[in-house]
Scaffold this active site. Structure first.
Site, PDB file in Angstrom:
ATOM      1  N   HIS A   1      -7.962  -5.066  -1.029  1.00 39.77           N
ATOM      2  CA  HIS A   1      -6.714  -4.371  -0.722  1.00 39.77           C
ATOM      3  C   HIS A   1      -5.849  -5.148   0.272  1.00 39.77           C
ATOM      4  CE1 HIS A   1      -4.114  -0.908  -0.860  1.00 39.77           C
ATOM      5  NE2 HIS A   1      -4.155  -0.750   0.455  1.00 39.77           N
TER       6      HIS A   1
ATOM      7  N   ASP B   1      -9.640  -4.766  -5.397  1.00 37.57           N
ATOM      8  CA  ASP B   1      -9.147  -3.693  -4.530  1.00 37.57           C
ATOM      9  C   ASP B   1     -10.023  -2.452  -4.685  1.00 37.57           C
ATOM     10  OD1 ASP B   1      -7.644  -1.741  -3.168  1.00 37.57           O
ATOM     11  OD2 ASP B   1      -5.757  -2.717  -3.696  1.00 37.57           O
TER      12      ASP B   1
ATOM     13  N   SER C   1       0.840  -1.204   0.000  1.00 41.22           N
ATOM     14  CA  SER C   1       0.000   0.000   0.000  1.00 41.22           C
ATOM     15  C   SER C   1       0.879   1.260   0.000  1.00 41.22           C
ATOM     16  CB  SER C   1      -0.963  -0.042   1.193  1.00 41.22           C
ATOM     17  OG  SER C   1      -1.959   0.934   1.067  1.00 41.22           O
TER      18      SER C   1
END
Length: 269
Positions: free
Chosen positions: A249, A221, A97
């Site tokens: 995600h 995601d 991320s």
């Protein structure tokens, strides 16, 4: 262990080292988490001979929580200090991320020193917000709304994000674990990291990556669309995209077994 990354600021580092000939994977977590998000990798990879090193980004987890130092550049500098302190060579740098964006910045800022391969997992790349050259992110208004919610009610925001993080129902306990990791961070650090993600991008960094790169991304995601991963793959010469059909995600948790197998194969290739 703790490593001082600048005067008065130390970061927590976990080092699971199964032996002197172990291949090192250096993990960089994302917002709003800490190194514990990789528990489902740490449970398995050392059994296969991998050294797993992970740091809590400043402001998060067990690291110091200074008021400043949350730009991509400074966070990349922290990675460099830790790699130098541990004398790590030829490691795989794995960024998740926002940790993926910071890892990309590290690769360009330090010309890939200490790193032989790069693994980007649900990475915030090329940008978090929509902009020329990266049209798939969230709108600036949406991002500003998230920051406003952090000022007003961080626990509520973390609960909301936890529902978007995973593609499937992993149960209440897992969601509570996610929220707890967020609450272990300094709220101002989470705000500043999000502000950095809104202001910054890694569009110009991608072309400077010269090591084999694997891009691991969940097709469902909701936070960083899969199209962003495709765009990132196009910008990093020779990189390979690994898609995961049952993940949002939270890929390292949602599809931990599949992810671990593909990650190990990539590292050993």
């Amino acid at each position: 262990m703790y490593i001082e990354v600048e005067k008065g600021v130390t970061v927590f580092v976990e080092d699971l080292n199964p032996g002197p000939n172990s291949k090192t994977i250096f993990f960089v977590h994302g917002w709003p988490l800490n190194h514990n998000m990789f528990s489902y990798q740490f449970n398995v990879l050392p059994q296969h001979g991998f050294r797993c090193v992970a740091m809590d980004i400043r402001g998060n987890g067990q690291s110091d929580k200074p008021w400043s130092g949350y730009t991509y550049d400074r966070l990349a500098d922290d990675i460099f200090v830790v790699l130098e302190a541990l004398q790590i060579r030829d490691a795989v740098l794995l960024g998740f991320s926002v940790g993926g964006a910071i890892s990309i910045r590290y690769m360009s800022r330090y010309e890939g020193r200490h790193i032989s391969k790069l693994a980007l997992v649900d990475a915030v790349s090329p940008s978090f917000v929509k902009m020329p050259g990266s049209p798939y992110g969230v709108s600036k208004e949406q991002a500003d709304g998230l920051i406003s919610q952090m000022y007003a009610n961080l626990p509520e925001l973390l609960n909301t994000v936890s529902l978007q993080f995973f593609n499937r129902n992993l149960g209440t306990a897992m969601l509570q674990w996610f929220v707890k990791m967020g609450l272990d961070s300094a709220s101002y650090a989470l705000i500043k990291i999000m502000q950095a993600a809104v202001k910054e991008n890694v569009i110009n960094d991608l072309g400077q990556i010269r090591v084999p790169t694997g891009i691991f991304h969940g097709i469902h995601d909701q936070l960083i669309p899969f199209k962003s991963a495709e765009l990132t793959q196009q910008q990093i010469k020779g990189s390979k995209l690994f898609s995961f059909d049952n993940s949002g995600h939270g890929l390292p948790i949602c599809q931990a077994d599949d992810f671990n197998k593909k990650l190990m194969a990539f590292v050993q290739s």
